[in-house]
Design a protein around this motif. Structure first.
Motif, short mmCIF file in Angstrom:
data_model
loop_
_atom_site.label_atom_id
_atom_site.label_comp_id
_atom_site.label_asym_id
_atom_site.label_seq_id
_atom_site.Cartn_x
_atom_site.Cartn_y
_atom_site.Cartn_z
N ASP A 59 -15.87 8.25 -14.65
CA ASP A 59 -17.05 8.18 -15.50
C ASP A 59 -18.25 7.57 -14.79
OD1 ASP A 59 -15.64 9.27 -17.64
OD2 ASP A 59 -14.90 7.29 -18.27
N SER A 60 -17.97 6.72 -13.77
CA SER A 60 -19.06 6.04 -13.07
C SER A 60 -18.61 5.70 -11.65
CB SER A 60 -19.46 4.75 -13.80
OG SER A 60 -18.44 3.77 -13.65
N PRO A 61 -19.54 5.34 -10.76
CA PRO A 61 -19.17 4.97 -9.39
C PRO A 61 -18.42 3.64 -9.30
CG PRO A 61 -21.50 5.59 -9.55
CD PRO A 61 -20.99 5.40 -10.95
N GLU A 62 -18.43 2.87 -10.39
CA GLU A 62 -17.80 1.55 -10.36
C GLU A 62 -16.30 1.67 -10.06
OE1 GLU A 62 -17.18 -2.40 -13.20
OE2 GLU A 62 -18.30 -0.66 -13.93
N GLY A 63 -15.87 0.89 -9.05
CA GLY A 63 -14.47 0.88 -8.68
C GLY A 63 -14.07 1.93 -7.65
N GLN A 64 -15.04 2.74 -7.20
CA GLN A 64 -14.72 3.78 -6.22
C GLN A 64 -14.41 3.17 -4.86
OE1 GLN A 64 -17.79 6.71 -5.66
NE2 GLN A 64 -16.50 8.03 -4.39
N PRO A 65 -13.27 3.51 -4.24
CA PRO A 65 -12.94 2.96 -2.93
C PRO A 65 -13.85 3.53 -1.85
CG PRO A 65 -11.32 4.59 -3.58
CD PRO A 65 -12.21 4.38 -4.77
N ALA A 66 -14.07 2.77 -0.80
CA ALA A 66 -14.96 3.19 0.28
C ALA A 66 -14.37 4.34 1.08
CB ALA A 66 -15.27 2.01 1.19
N ASP A 67 -13.04 4.43 1.15
CA ASP A 67 -12.37 5.45 1.96
C ASP A 67 -11.08 5.85 1.23
OD1 ASP A 67 -11.26 7.07 3.89
OD2 ASP A 67 -11.31 5.58 5.49
N SER A 68 -10.84 7.14 1.11
CA SER A 68 -9.65 7.60 0.39
C SER A 68 -8.39 7.59 1.26
CB SER A 68 -9.88 9.01 -0.15
OG SER A 68 -10.03 9.94 0.91
N ARG A 69 -8.53 7.60 2.59
CA ARG A 69 -7.35 7.68 3.47
C ARG A 69 -6.36 6.53 3.28
NH1 ARG A 69 -9.99 8.03 9.15
NH2 ARG A 69 -11.29 6.47 8.08
#
Length: 390
Positions: free
Chosen positions: A257-267
């Motif tokens: 729903d929002s960018p909050e909590g998105q990790p910097a790198d998915s790997r």
């Protein structure tokens, strides 16, 4: 282990990692599980006790992963780092292993042992950790204002062209049986190799009489398997559709729903298990980013957990004591060793835990090569040190 939102799933993975790492640190301290010490005992004294403990850990991890993967309970094919990548960077594995073996001998221990020593009060290892972290960070990340890393400047141009394309995967199962029959082949190969190792390990009555060596090898192997299981089975249920942590992060703009909590790198959200050189660089990056949650990874939690576990055991056993360099030469040896471990650990894609146990549990050819390089580099360095003393 299914959760309704990404934050809960990620927190479960991170705290589960931390708990396993605390156990690893405490047991490694209690049993003196040390891969550099294992090679030293073997080369200098002919004592194979700790070497057998290391091989025992490899056997447990190999058997555990082979069985669980066949049952569909772990996913190691898309791991971080990519142990089974179809491109076999054998020269990097070998040279990195040799450099790491030399470095850990000069610095009095591998990456895991460095963290265990810190927990026990060894201030020399704090310096070693700091140097490794800087080298490992810039082996992966570009220098400020540049697109060049230490890896691209020093190694890529002459080592990467030597890589061999093995197709979809470099693991022994895929190479022997092909893609369709690879799962069965992995189970058979991992099972046979694991049982052979167990036979070699327990053939020694001296090893069978040493509880700490048995405990150390068993727990380290099980913790590696436990981390593979944990990171392979944390899922997010979104309207009946399951997502792994990595797949959710890769589709964040569509799912969240929002960018909050998105990790910097998915790997770093991929299935993985314990390794300690790249995580030292990750921890430096986490600190440089002012401890932002987006940069908190499996590697950071594993590093902190091992140190804390070792500290707890040191306090309980009253073995905690501060230790500093005995001389300037001792200081210099540890600095050089730390640099070589940082370079070699990233180049080889792992350390004595990350490649020799975690990597080998995937049956990746590169992991066996790196393991051989580590043992060769360490053993040769010890022989040189011995001849210089006499």
């Amino acid at each position: 282990m299914t959760f309704e939102d990404f934050a809960s799933a990620q927190a479960y993975m991170l705290w589960g990692t931390f708990a396993l790492a605390v156990l690893l640190g405490a047991v490694a301290n209690k049993t003196n599980f040390c891969t550099m010490g294992a090679i030293s005992d073997w080369v200098n004294m002919g004592d194979t006790g700790r070497l057998r403990a290391w091989l025992f850990a490899i056997a447990v991890a190999m058997l555990g992963v082979a069985g669980l993967e066949y049952l569909g309970m772990v996913e190691v094919g898309e791991s971080f780092p990519p142990y089974r990548a179809g491109q076999l960077v054998w020269a990097e594995n070998l040279l990195g292993g040799i450099l790491f073996g030399i470095g850990m001998t000069l610095a009095s221990g591998c990456g895991n042992k460095t963290l265990v020593r810190i927990g026990g009060g060894n201030l020399k290892s704090v310096l070693v950790l700091a140097v490794i972290a800087v080298i490992a960070y810039f082996m992966v990340n570009p220098f400020p204002g540049s697109d060049q890393t230490l890896f691209t400047l020093l190694f890529y141009g002459w080592l990467r062209p030597l890589a061999i394309d093995l197709g979809a995967s470099q693991d022994l199962g895929a190479l022997v049986a092909g893609g369709e029959d690879a799962p069965t082949a992995r189970l058979a190969i991992g099972g046979v190799l694991g049982v052979v190792l167990l036979g070699l390990v327990f053939k020694s009555s001296d090893f069978r009489s040493r509880f700490d060596n048995i405990l150390g090898g068993l727990v380290v192997g099980l913790v590696v398997v436990g981390a593979w299981y944990l990171t392979s089975n944390v899922l997010i249920d979104l309207d009946g559709e399951p997502y792994t942590l990595r797949s959710y992060a890769q589709q964040w703009d569509f799912l969240a729903d929002s960018p909050e909590g998105q990790p910097a790198d998915s790997r770093p959200l991929s299935p993985q298990s314990f390794t300690f050189i790249n995580p030292m660089g990750q921890t430096l990056g986490y600190a440089m980013q002012r401890l932002q949650p987006a940069y908190l990874t499996f590697g950071v939690m594993s590093l902190v957990g091992v140190v804390l576990g070792s500290l707890l055991w040191a306090l309980l056993s009253r073995s905690f004591r501060f230790e500093w360099f005995a001389s300037f030469r001792d200081f210099l040896n540890h600095c050089i060793g730390a640099v070589l471990m940082g370079l070699g650990g990233i180049l080889a894609m792992g350390c004595t835990i990350g490649q020799a146990i975690t990597g080998i549990s995937t049956l990746a050819v590169g992991s066996f090569i790196a393991f051989g390089g580590i043992v060769l580099g360490s053993a040769l360095t010890m022989k040189v040190q011995y001849y210089r003393m006499v």
